[in-house]
Design an enzyme around this catalytic site. Structure first.
Site, PDB file in Angstrom:
ATOM      1  CB  CYS A  90      -0.963  -0.041   1.180  1.00 53.98           C
ATOM      2  SG  CYS A  90      -2.420   1.007   0.965  1.00 53.98           S
ATOM      3  CG  HIS A 178      -3.581  -3.826   3.532  1.00 51.56           C
ATOM      4  ND1 HIS A 178      -2.510  -3.315   4.226  1.00 51.56           N
ATOM      5  CD2 HIS A 178      -4.258  -2.758   3.037  1.00 51.56           C
ATOM      6  CE1 HIS A 178      -2.536  -1.994   4.176  1.00 51.56           C
ATOM      7  NE2 HIS A 178      -3.583  -1.631   3.454  1.00 51.56           N
ATOM      8  CD  GLU A 180      -1.149  -6.386   5.808  1.00 48.73           C
ATOM      9  OE1 GLU A 180      -1.325  -5.178   6.044  1.00 48.73           O
ATOM     10  OE2 GLU A 180      -0.778  -6.809   4.690  1.00 48.73           O
TER      11      GLU A 180
END
EC number: 6.3.5.2
Length: 528
Positions: A90, A178, A180
């Site tokens: 990002c 993202h 994660e």
């Protein structure tokens, strides 16, 4: 033995530069799930420090800023010439693009938040085994307009032209999503690709290797000196007690201060478990009268916390002087505490990190500076789930490892308003029933926390054809991964009915039970 003479601790294989992202800690946790050691560091880390660590790979985290803002946080641009694989996530991707000659602009269509399918444009090691049109989690308002020389677009979404980019020659990669977060379907695949295929890390971060490396370090640090540990009975201090006992044996003394706010049967269980069953030296300090007297007439929650913390310090000082001398104090500080203590604020004038005051640890309540202890903190680079794994490997039983989180001030902040012995007895009994029924239903390990709260009001009821005027009990059961956010648990009505019936029939002075169905946010898990 001096601290500087200790053997060098393990360096991280993956270094995460934090630009203020709410997910930086989560990135580190996800990488460790692949059995690779990772650490979060400031975005201001120097090239010299990076070279000293010599990581296999570097991740640039997301962040709330825009790269084109005047004081947007940056990193040393020489990082991109180190020859170390880098993944920008990002904001991290946008920063990499800008620093290498590309351009970033506000999103031309609209900001992209939430789930979005990605379309894979070309093969890449980063997206290997990632299914085309799989869902990834987006959270950005800016977009890349022009890529730097040598970069290729490898994926896009409906609203984002450059959802993933790569420079295979320099091993520089970026994703606008993202990977994660749990909502990204193939997020862990992306992380594993970067960790293993691109950075060539070894999967050598395991519970066993941690214990093997840590025990000799503790012995080397402590030597033949005495160590004091404030034992609370939670998973952190319990794991630490087992670890230290394995490392230094009788050099360890645990101090359990019973402030009178524990759950039903816990003081007796802890003393029997540590002292009698496992022969770990525990000094039991009965300070119930001292603590309850200090809270007389106190109703404000923060004042209660402060009084309990200050009294804990006084008792701790007195007893450590009586039992000592001790040269070392062991604390169950975890890695999230270290990250938080390091600070995450950006100075709006300089764009650099602002140092923040290190917070006190809940087990010791913020010890005074004149206690001349050296610290032993062997858990300081572990996350909570890793501590549980270490505890299990050391022989801690499931009833401690899987114990629900319990606040430092204990039941004192689950009694709204003034605390007295009558209310404590009432809440202990109600709380025990809640946990007993949750365990019988096989739900205990599926729920993050399950407990009772006593309200400072009374309600009208009818029992045995007589009017009653008694306290209400609130049931609070939540599901969560880390306690940062939480949803109220959808417990079957039959179980809730059983809990409520038992409480009003078995607990004196209670005639009503209600269930809190507030998530976090907007509410918090605890009521005080």
């Amino acid at each position: 033995m001096s601290q500087t003479s200790l053997k060098k601790e393990r360096d991280p294989s993956i270094l995460i530069l934090d630009f203020g992202s709410q997910y930086s800690e989560l990135i580190a946790r996800r990488i460790r799930e692949t059995n690779v050691f990772s650490l979060v560091v400031s975005n201001c880390i120097s090239i010299k420090e990076i070279n000293n660590i010599n990581p296999k790979g570097i991740i640039l985290s997301g962040g709330p800023n825009s790269v084109y803002e005047q004081n947007a946080p940056k990193c040393d641009e020489k990082i991109f010439n180190l020859g170390i694989p880098i993944l920008g996530i990002c904001y991290g991707m946008q920063l990499m693009v800008k620093e290498l000659g590309g351009s970033v602009i506000p999103a031309t269509k609209k900001a992209e938040y939430g789930r979005a399918p990605i379309n894979i444009d070309q093969e890449s090691d980063l997206l290997s085994d990632v299914q085309d049109k799989s869902i990834m989690w987006m959270s950005h308002g800016d977009s890349i307009k022009c890529l730097p020389v040598g970069f290729n677009k490898i994926a896009h979404t409906e609203n984002t032209l450059h959802a993933a980019i790569s420079n295979d020659l320099k091993k520089l990669f970026g994703v606008q999503f993202h990977p994660e977060v749990i909502h990204s379907e193939y997020g862990m695949t992306v992380i594993k690709n970067f960790v293993y295929k691109i950075s060539c890390c070894a999967a050598d971060w395991t519970t066993e290797t941690y214990i093997e490396e840590t025990i000799p370090r503790i012995r080397e640090q402590v030597g033949n000196k005495k160590v004091l540990l404030a034992l609370s009975g939670g998973v952190d201090s319990s794991t630490l007690a087992f670890l230290l006992n394995k490392a230094i044996g009788n050099q360890l003394t645990c101090m359990f201060i019973d402030q009178g706010f524990m759950r039903k049967g816990e003081p007796e269980f802890l003393m029997n478990f540590f002292d009698k069953k496992f022969h770990i030296k525990v000094e039991y300090i009965n300070a119930r009268k001292r603590f309850i007297s200090k809270l007389k007439g106190i109703t404000e929650p923060e004042q209660k916390r402060k009084i309990i913390g200050e009294e804990f310090i006084r008792v701790f000082e007195e007893e450590s002087n009586r039992l000592g001398p001790f040269q070392y104090l062991a604390q169950g500080t975890l890695y999230p505490d270290v990250i938080e203590s390091a600070g995450t604020n950006i100075d709006p004038k300089t764009g650099e990190r602002i140092a923040v005051k290190i917070k006190s640890h809940h087990n010791v309540g913020g010890l005074p500076k004149d206690l001349q202890f050296k610290l032993v903190e062997p858990l300081r680079k572990l996350f909570k789930d890793e501590v549980r794994q270490v505890g299990a490997a050391l022989g801690l039983p499931a009833e401690i490892i899987k114990r629900h989180p319990f606040p430092g001030p204990g039941l004192a902040i689950r009694i709204l308003g003034e605390v007295n012995n009558e209310k404590l007895d009432c809440l202990r009994d109600a709380d025990w029933i809640v946990r007993d029924e949750i365990k019988k239903a096989g739900l205990y390990n599926e729920i993050w926390q399950a407990f009772a709260v006593l309200l400072p009001v009374k309600t009208v009821g009818v029992m045995g054809d007589k009017r009653t005027y008694a306290w209400p009990i609130v049931l609070r059961c939540v599901s969560s991964e880390d306690g940062m956010t939480a949803d109220w648990s959808k417990i079957p009505f039959k179980i809730l009915e059983r809990i409520a019936n038992r409480i009003v029939n078995e607990v004196i002075s209670v005639n009503r039970v209600v269930y809190d169905i507030t998530s976090k946010p907007p509410g918090t898990i605890e009521w005080e």
